[in-house]
Write a protein that holds these residues in place. Structure first.
Motif, PDB file in Angstrom:
ATOM      1  N   PHE A   1       9.918 -20.800  -6.313  1.00 43.24           N
ATOM      2  CA  PHE A   1       8.940 -19.510  -7.716  1.00 43.24           C
ATOM      3  C   PHE A   1       8.758 -18.812  -6.973  1.00 43.24           C
ATOM      4  CE2 PHE A   1       6.125 -20.893  -3.639  1.00 43.24           C
ATOM      5  CZ  PHE A   1       5.958 -19.801  -3.020  1.00 43.24           C
ATOM      6  N   ASP A   2       8.765 -17.406  -8.100  1.00 42.19           N
ATOM      7  CA  ASP A   2       8.563 -16.271  -7.936  1.00 42.19           C
ATOM      8  C   ASP A   2       7.037 -16.171  -8.509  1.00 42.19           C
ATOM      9  OD1 ASP A   2      11.774 -16.075  -8.629  1.00 42.19           O
ATOM     10  OD2 ASP A   2      11.080 -15.345 -10.830  1.00 42.19           O
ATOM     11  N   SER A   3       6.836 -15.033  -7.040  1.00 48.79           N
ATOM     12  CA  SER A   3       5.945 -14.462  -6.465  1.00 48.79           C
ATOM     13  C   SER A   3       6.133 -12.752  -7.083  1.00 48.79           C
ATOM     14  CB  SER A   3       5.389 -14.347  -5.089  1.00 48.79           C
ATOM     15  OG  SER A   3       6.390 -13.889  -4.117  1.00 48.79           O
ATOM     16  N   TYR A   4       4.536 -12.904  -8.118  1.00 49.76           N
ATOM     17  CA  TYR A   4       4.385 -10.453  -8.644  1.00 49.76           C
ATOM     18  C   TYR A   4       3.369 -10.656  -7.603  1.00 49.76           C
ATOM     19  CZ  TYR A   4       7.055 -13.199 -11.898  1.00 49.76           C
ATOM     20  OH  TYR A   4       7.952 -13.148 -13.472  1.00 49.76           O
ATOM     21  N   GLU A   5       3.644  -9.120  -6.731  1.00 54.37           N
ATOM     22  CA  GLU A   5       2.827  -8.273  -6.078  1.00 54.37           C
ATOM     23  C   GLU A   5       2.356  -7.125  -6.604  1.00 54.37           C
ATOM     24  OE1 GLU A   5       6.043  -8.917  -4.626  1.00 54.37           O
ATOM     25  OE2 GLU A   5       5.673 -11.169  -3.497  1.00 54.37           O
ATOM     26  N   ALA A   6       1.170  -7.182  -6.682  1.00 55.37           N
ATOM     27  CA  ALA A   6       0.099  -5.953  -6.919  1.00 55.37           C
ATOM     28  C   ALA A   6      -0.566  -5.871  -6.334  1.00 55.37           C
ATOM     29  CB  ALA A   6       0.025  -6.118  -9.057  1.00 55.37           C
ATOM     30  N   LEU A   7      -1.153  -4.134  -6.396  1.00 55.48           N
ATOM     31  CA  LEU A   7      -1.878  -3.252  -5.294  1.00 55.48           C
ATOM     32  C   LEU A   7      -2.576  -2.297  -5.301  1.00 55.48           C
ATOM     33  CD1 LEU A   7      -1.008  -0.714  -3.207  1.00 55.48           C
ATOM     34  CD2 LEU A   7       0.328  -2.701  -2.361  1.00 55.48           C
ATOM     35  N   ILE A   8      -3.301  -1.975  -5.413  1.00 60.39           N
ATOM     36  CA  ILE A   8      -3.909  -0.639  -6.108  1.00 60.39           C
ATOM     37  C   ILE A   8      -5.135  -0.240  -4.072  1.00 60.39           C
ATOM     38  CG2 ILE A   8      -6.837  -1.786  -6.029  1.00 60.39           C
ATOM     39  CD1 ILE A   8      -6.972   0.433  -8.551  1.00 60.39           C
ATOM     40  N   GLU A   9      -4.677   0.996  -3.749  1.00 60.20           N
ATOM     41  CA  GLU A   9      -5.404   1.502  -2.554  1.00 60.20           C
ATOM     42  C   GLU A   9      -5.279   2.825  -2.920  1.00 60.20           C
ATOM     43  OE1 GLU A   9      -1.735   0.634  -0.780  1.00 60.20           O
ATOM     44  OE2 GLU A   9      -1.296   2.713   0.474  1.00 60.20           O
ATOM     45  N   TYR A  10      -6.597   3.155  -2.136  1.00 64.65           N
ATOM     46  CA  TYR A  10      -6.982   4.466  -2.467  1.00 64.65           C
ATOM     47  C   TYR A  10      -7.329   5.406  -0.507  1.00 64.65           C
ATOM     48  CZ  TYR A  10     -10.715   8.732  -2.589  1.00 64.65           C
ATOM     49  OH  TYR A  10     -10.791   9.683  -2.328  1.00 64.65           O
ATOM     50  N   GLU A  11      -7.068   6.317  -0.346  1.00 69.34           N
ATOM     51  CA  GLU A  11      -6.894   6.567   1.983  1.00 69.34           C
ATOM     52  C   GLU A  11      -7.150   8.022   1.411  1.00 69.34           C
ATOM     53  OE1 GLU A  11      -2.224   7.573   1.833  1.00 69.34           O
ATOM     54  OE2 GLU A  11      -2.933   5.645   1.827  1.00 69.34           O
ATOM     55  N   TRP A  12      -8.083   8.008   2.355  1.00 65.75           N
ATOM     56  CA  TRP A  12      -8.430   9.506   2.793  1.00 65.75           C
ATOM     57  C   TRP A  12      -9.080  10.077   4.049  1.00 65.75           C
ATOM     58  CZ3 TRP A  12     -11.539   4.979   1.912  1.00 65.75           C
ATOM     59  CH2 TRP A  12     -12.615   5.465   2.708  1.00 65.75           C
ATOM     60  N   ALA A  13      -8.949  11.197   3.986  1.00 65.23           N
ATOM     61  CA  ALA A  13      -9.201  11.717   5.411  1.00 65.23           C
ATOM     62  C   ALA A  13     -10.984  12.220   6.099  1.00 65.23           C
ATOM     63  CB  ALA A  13      -8.346  12.696   6.115  1.00 65.23           C
ATOM     64  N   PRO A  14     -11.372  11.468   5.978  1.00 65.37           N
ATOM     65  CA  PRO A  14     -13.243  12.226   6.364  1.00 65.37           C
ATOM     66  C   PRO A  14     -13.048  13.568   7.183  1.00 65.37           C
ATOM     67  CG  PRO A  14     -13.377  10.413   7.059  1.00 65.37           C
ATOM     68  CD  PRO A  14     -11.646  10.311   6.456  1.00 65.37           C
ATOM     69  N   ILE A  15     -13.168  13.403   8.070  1.00 59.71           N
ATOM     70  CA  ILE A  15     -12.211  14.032   9.354  1.00 59.71           C
ATOM     71  C   ILE A  15     -11.051  14.504   9.773  1.00 59.71           C
ATOM     72  CG2 ILE A  15     -14.985  14.147   9.997  1.00 59.71           C
ATOM     73  CD1 ILE A  15     -13.561  12.163  12.660  1.00 59.71           C
ATOM     74  N   ASN A  16     -10.717  15.381  10.323  1.00 59.93           N
ATOM     75  CA  ASN A  16      -9.517  16.142  10.882  1.00 59.93           C
ATOM     76  C   ASN A  16      -8.909  14.707  11.499  1.00 59.93           C
ATOM     77  OD1 ASN A  16      -9.633  18.471   9.747  1.00 59.93           O
ATOM     78  ND2 ASN A  16     -10.096  19.543  11.860  1.00 59.93           N
ATOM     79  N   ARG A  17      -7.946  14.292  11.249  1.00 60.60           N
ATOM     80  CA  ARG A  17      -7.389  13.797  12.063  1.00 60.60           C
ATOM     81  C   ARG A  17      -7.145  12.148  12.286  1.00 60.60           C
ATOM     82  NH1 ARG A  17      -4.509  15.968  17.784  1.00 60.60           N
ATOM     83  NH2 ARG A  17      -3.288  17.845  16.825  1.00 60.60           N
ATOM     84  N   LEU A  18      -8.501  11.820  11.219  1.00 60.96           N
ATOM     85  CA  LEU A  18      -8.892  10.274  11.033  1.00 60.96           C
ATOM     86  C   LEU A  18      -8.222  10.082   9.277  1.00 60.96           C
ATOM     87  CD1 LEU A  18     -10.317   7.542  11.756  1.00 60.96           C
ATOM     88  CD2 LEU A  18     -12.227   8.806  11.081  1.00 60.96           C
ATOM     89  N   GLY A  19      -7.694   8.730   9.334  1.00 63.46           N
ATOM     90  CA  GLY A  19      -7.326   8.378   7.883  1.00 63.46           C
ATOM     91  C   GLY A  19      -7.772   6.946   7.819  1.00 63.46           C
ATOM     92  N   LEU A  20      -8.629   7.082   6.543  1.00 59.49           N
ATOM     93  CA  LEU A  20      -9.195   5.220   6.096  1.00 59.49           C
ATOM     94  C   LEU A  20      -8.584   5.326   4.623  1.00 59.49           C
ATOM     95  CD1 LEU A  20     -13.289   6.879   6.557  1.00 59.49           C
ATOM     96  CD2 LEU A  20     -11.546   5.292   8.513  1.00 59.49           C
ATOM     97  N   GLU A  21      -9.153   3.680   4.367  1.00 54.96           N
ATOM     98  CA  GLU A  21      -8.173   3.052   3.454  1.00 54.96           C
ATOM     99  C   GLU A  21      -8.483   2.381   2.915  1.00 54.96           C
ATOM    100  OE1 GLU A  21      -3.834   2.864   2.876  1.00 54.96           O
ATOM    101  OE2 GLU A  21      -4.671   0.796   3.298  1.00 54.96           O
ATOM    102  N   VAL A  22      -8.918   1.413   1.824  1.00 53.99           N
ATOM    103  CA  VAL A  22      -9.491   1.030   1.028  1.00 53.99           C
ATOM    104  C   VAL A  22      -8.061   0.271   0.175  1.00 53.99           C
ATOM    105  CG1 VAL A  22     -10.837  -0.445   0.265  1.00 53.99           C
ATOM    106  CG2 VAL A  22     -11.965   1.319   1.113  1.00 53.99           C
ATOM    107  N   GLU A  23      -7.814  -1.432   0.010  1.00 56.65           N
ATOM    108  CA  GLU A  23      -6.870  -1.224  -0.109  1.00 56.65           C
ATOM    109  C   GLU A  23      -7.030  -3.165  -1.020  1.00 56.65           C
ATOM    110  OE1 GLU A  23      -2.305  -3.379   0.406  1.00 56.65           O
ATOM    111  OE2 GLU A  23      -2.829  -2.141   1.068  1.00 56.65           O
ATOM    112  N   LEU A  24      -6.352  -3.241  -2.608  1.00 56.23           N
ATOM    113  CA  LEU A  24      -6.835  -4.528  -2.922  1.00 56.23           C
ATOM    114  C   LEU A  24      -5.679  -4.915  -3.452  1.00 56.23           C
ATOM    115  CD1 LEU A  24     -10.118  -3.994  -5.500  1.00 56.23           C
ATOM    116  CD2 LEU A  24      -9.797  -5.137  -3.005  1.00 56.23           C
ATOM    117  N   PRO A  25      -5.054  -6.092  -2.763  1.00 53.67           N
ATOM    118  CA  PRO A  25      -3.227  -6.765  -2.665  1.00 53.67           C
ATOM    119  C   PRO A  25      -3.554  -8.231  -3.744  1.00 53.67           C
ATOM    120  CG  PRO A  25      -4.231  -7.260  -0.262  1.00 53.67           C
ATOM    121  CD  PRO A  25      -5.057  -6.494  -0.792  1.00 53.67           C
ATOM    122  N   PHE A  26      -3.113  -7.799  -4.391  1.00 46.61           N
ATOM    123  CA  PHE A  26      -2.818  -8.961  -6.024  1.00 46.61           C
ATOM    124  C   PHE A  26      -1.986  -9.965  -5.461  1.00 46.61           C
ATOM    125  CE2 PHE A  26      -6.003  -6.709  -7.440  1.00 46.61           C
ATOM    126  CZ  PHE A  26      -7.322  -6.831  -8.133  1.00 46.61           C
TER     127      PHE A  26
END
Length: 282
Positions: free
Chosen positions: A76-101
């Protein structure tokens, strides 16, 4: 005579003021790193298994990603899709939220019942802390953690809602060699627990990356080697890739996937659209 002299003089001035590609690279690195506090080093970020945020992230940075891909899984074929948002609330710290389908389509001769159900794979939350950044050594290191709450397929949604969890602590080490060559190592265990059976599966991921940034641009070409080590099992997928700037704050990444062993899948492809709001002009 005077006109000829002025024309020659102006041509010399224009030529003298036009930087070479090597000079553009140096200027871009200087402007990117800009010697402000804290330090930040320009690194080429892999496109398939990407980072949570730039290494040495500075407060206020943010980025949206939209990804789409297709994989030939033999039956079978699989089709992937994702949307993600990443940001830095303070210096040197990165955060991310992702929804993968993932969506599935049977190939000729495959019964629909043997094809996995379409699903929102998980709610993915991640953090990354750059604990070492040296502009002088052109080197950065970071520790991070990804937690994925695995969700049930659409036809069984909320029965239960969360069926398992994936724990993924990781280490990143990146080094730029000169102005154009980049290397990066991303490694850590991936621990998957299924709540219903209480079964735990562990694999160790080692992703090594090499990139060449095209002179005078933000574009690059490179390759990811995505390797996983499990109990009596080893898998590796080679992912040649390129990144092209469409606008100052909009980039597109193109990735091909070539599995070394075709036990479960054949070729794959992946496309990533990267938007950096309020990205400053370099």
């Amino acid at each position: 005579m005077l006109f000829s002299f002025l024309f020659t003089f102006s041509s010399i001035c224009i030529y003298a003021q036009t930087p070479t590609n090597a000079e553009k690279d140096s200027l871009y690195i200087v402007h990117y790193e800009d010697h402000k506090s804290p330090d930040k080093v320009l690194h080429a970020e892999p496109l398939f298994i990407d980072l949570i945020r730039d290494l040495g992230a500075r407060k206020g940075e943010r980025e949206w990603n939209i990804g789409m891909g297709i994989t030939d899984n033999l039956k079978f074929d699989s089709y992937e899709a994702l949307i993600e948002y990443e940001w830095a609330p303070i210096n040197r710290l990165g955060l991310e939220v992702e929804l993968p389908f993932t969506f599935y389509s049977p190939l000729n001769g495959t019964e629909t019942a043997k094809v996995p159900s379409n699903r929102l794979n998980s709610l993915k939350l991640a953090a990354q802390w750059s604990f070492f950044v040296s502009e002088e050594k052109a080197t950065s290191m970071a520790l991070g953690y990804i937690n994925e709450f695995e969700l049930s397929s659409f036809d069984q949604f909320a029965k239960p809602l969360i069926k398992g969890n994936i724990y993924n602590p990781f280490l990143v080490v990146a080094k730029r060699w000169g102005t154009n060559f980049h290397s990066l190592l991303y490694t850590g265990p991936l621990i998957e627990t299924e709540f219903k059976s209480n079964h735990t599966h562990v694999v160790y991921m080692v992703n090594s990356n090499f990139h060449y940034m095209i002179a005078g641009t933000r574009n690059f070409i490179g390759v990811e080697f995505n390797k996983s080590f499990g109990p009596a099992d080893f898998d590796m997928t080679i992912r040649p890739q390129m990144r092209v700037g469409i606008a100052d704050n909009l980039l597109i990444g193109i990735v091909a996937g070539i599995p070394v062993s075709r036990e479960n899948q054949r070729l794959s492809s992946f496309l990533r659209l990267i938007w950096e709001p309020h990205h400053k002009t370099h």
